[in-house]
Design a protein around this motif. Sequence first.
Motif, mmCIF file in Angstrom:
data_model
loop_
_atom_site.group_PDB
_atom_site.id
_atom_site.type_symbol
_atom_site.label_atom_id
_atom_site.label_comp_id
_atom_site.label_asym_id
_atom_site.label_seq_id
_atom_site.Cartn_x
_atom_site.Cartn_y
_atom_site.Cartn_z
ATOM 1 N N ARG A 23 0.761 -0.764 -0.279
ATOM 2 C CA ARG A 23 -0.150 -0.052 0.094
ATOM 3 C C ARG A 23 0.682 1.117 -0.387
ATOM 4 O O ARG A 23 1.267 1.513 0.301
ATOM 5 C CB ARG A 23 -1.254 0.066 1.111
ATOM 6 C CG ARG A 23 -2.136 -0.560 1.510
ATOM 7 C CD ARG A 23 -2.495 -1.327 2.571
ATOM 8 N NE ARG A 23 -1.727 -2.353 2.959
ATOM 9 C CZ ARG A 23 -1.860 -2.253 4.601
ATOM 10 N NH1 ARG A 23 -2.012 -1.898 5.241
ATOM 11 N NH2 ARG A 23 -1.349 -3.639 5.060
ATOM 12 N N ILE A 24 0.529 1.946 -1.434
ATOM 13 C CA ILE A 24 1.370 3.459 -1.089
ATOM 14 C C ILE A 24 0.077 4.730 -1.044
ATOM 15 O O ILE A 24 -0.932 4.222 -1.657
ATOM 16 C CB ILE A 24 2.263 3.409 -1.596
ATOM 17 C CG1 ILE A 24 1.829 3.554 -3.007
ATOM 18 C CG2 ILE A 24 3.634 2.085 -1.630
ATOM 19 C CD1 ILE A 24 2.854 3.725 -4.587
ATOM 20 N N VAL A 25 0.843 5.994 -1.012
ATOM 21 C CA VAL A 25 -0.087 7.465 -1.228
ATOM 22 C C VAL A 25 0.149 7.280 -2.580
ATOM 23 O O VAL A 25 -1.079 7.393 -3.344
ATOM 24 C CB VAL A 25 0.077 8.019 0.166
ATOM 25 C CG1 VAL A 25 -0.868 9.345 -0.036
ATOM 26 C CG2 VAL A 25 -0.267 7.382 1.255
ATOM 27 N N ALA A 26 0.995 8.467 -3.142
ATOM 28 C CA ALA A 26 1.329 9.254 -4.168
ATOM 29 C C ALA A 26 2.317 8.485 -5.024
ATOM 30 O O ALA A 26 2.635 7.377 -4.260
ATOM 31 C CB ALA A 26 1.581 10.389 -4.197
ATOM 32 N N GLY A 27 2.871 8.474 -6.330
ATOM 33 C CA GLY A 27 4.060 8.162 -7.105
ATOM 34 C C GLY A 27 3.234 6.866 -8.433
ATOM 35 O O GLY A 27 2.534 7.004 -8.382
#
Length: 267
Positions: A23-27
Amino acid sequence: MQQWTIEGPEQLTFGPVDALDVRIVAGRLAVLASDGPPTLEVTEFDSGTPLLVTYDEESRELSVTYKDLTWDGLLGWLRRDRRRTVATLTVPRHCTVNAGVVTASAVVAGFERVTQVRSVSGEIVLDGVSGEVSATTASGDVETRAMEGDLSFKSVSGELTVAGGTPRRLRANTVSGRITADLRLRPTGHVTLHSMSGAILVRLPENSQADVAVKSTSGRLVSSFDEVSKSSGPATKSMTGRLGGGMASLTATTVSGDVTLLKGEKQ
């Protein structure tokens, strides 16, 4: 169990992996099936909050996430956050994959068992993924390429595009998002599409064998197959017919969205 804290570009290699949770936020995120050793490569990292990487040798589970970015809270993520990560993960194609992003774009390719993706507004591409696949977004678009197996799609306003799919089961439900599907139906394939106001467009080979049932309250219904006929009632419009000898099924319903059924080349 092994743990790492990532606060900049880094590359890690792991032992056997059967389950991945990332899980990541932005990019940007790429999760790719590979015959080589499982790896994580972070090429860009801009965040005051470190990524946590956990690898359990006994269960063969690999986790890459922020501590406060839970699955339950992912779709409700409303924070203004500068956590930008560009990462590539390679794991075996038999691996169970759970991938979640907030605004990041994601590519998931080559897996054949169970794949689950979630997004708030980031775009998701599923390339050559088979088995059981589910995609859930708030406003993020989802594109599948060469899809086989089962796909379940749910979104509020995100669009679904199926390019060259041969599904066993395809279930798509959206409020206002558009659904575009270029399909080849298996003899026992079932396709069920539902939208409140989003348009639905389906293209099938001209020699398809399927039972077609389309309904809309106020949307426009169009078919290029002569076997499909239209009728209207007091509160609904419908379009039904049997293509070839039937067997497979295609069902589409909308409230105000248009539904278009196009004839493609023979398969």
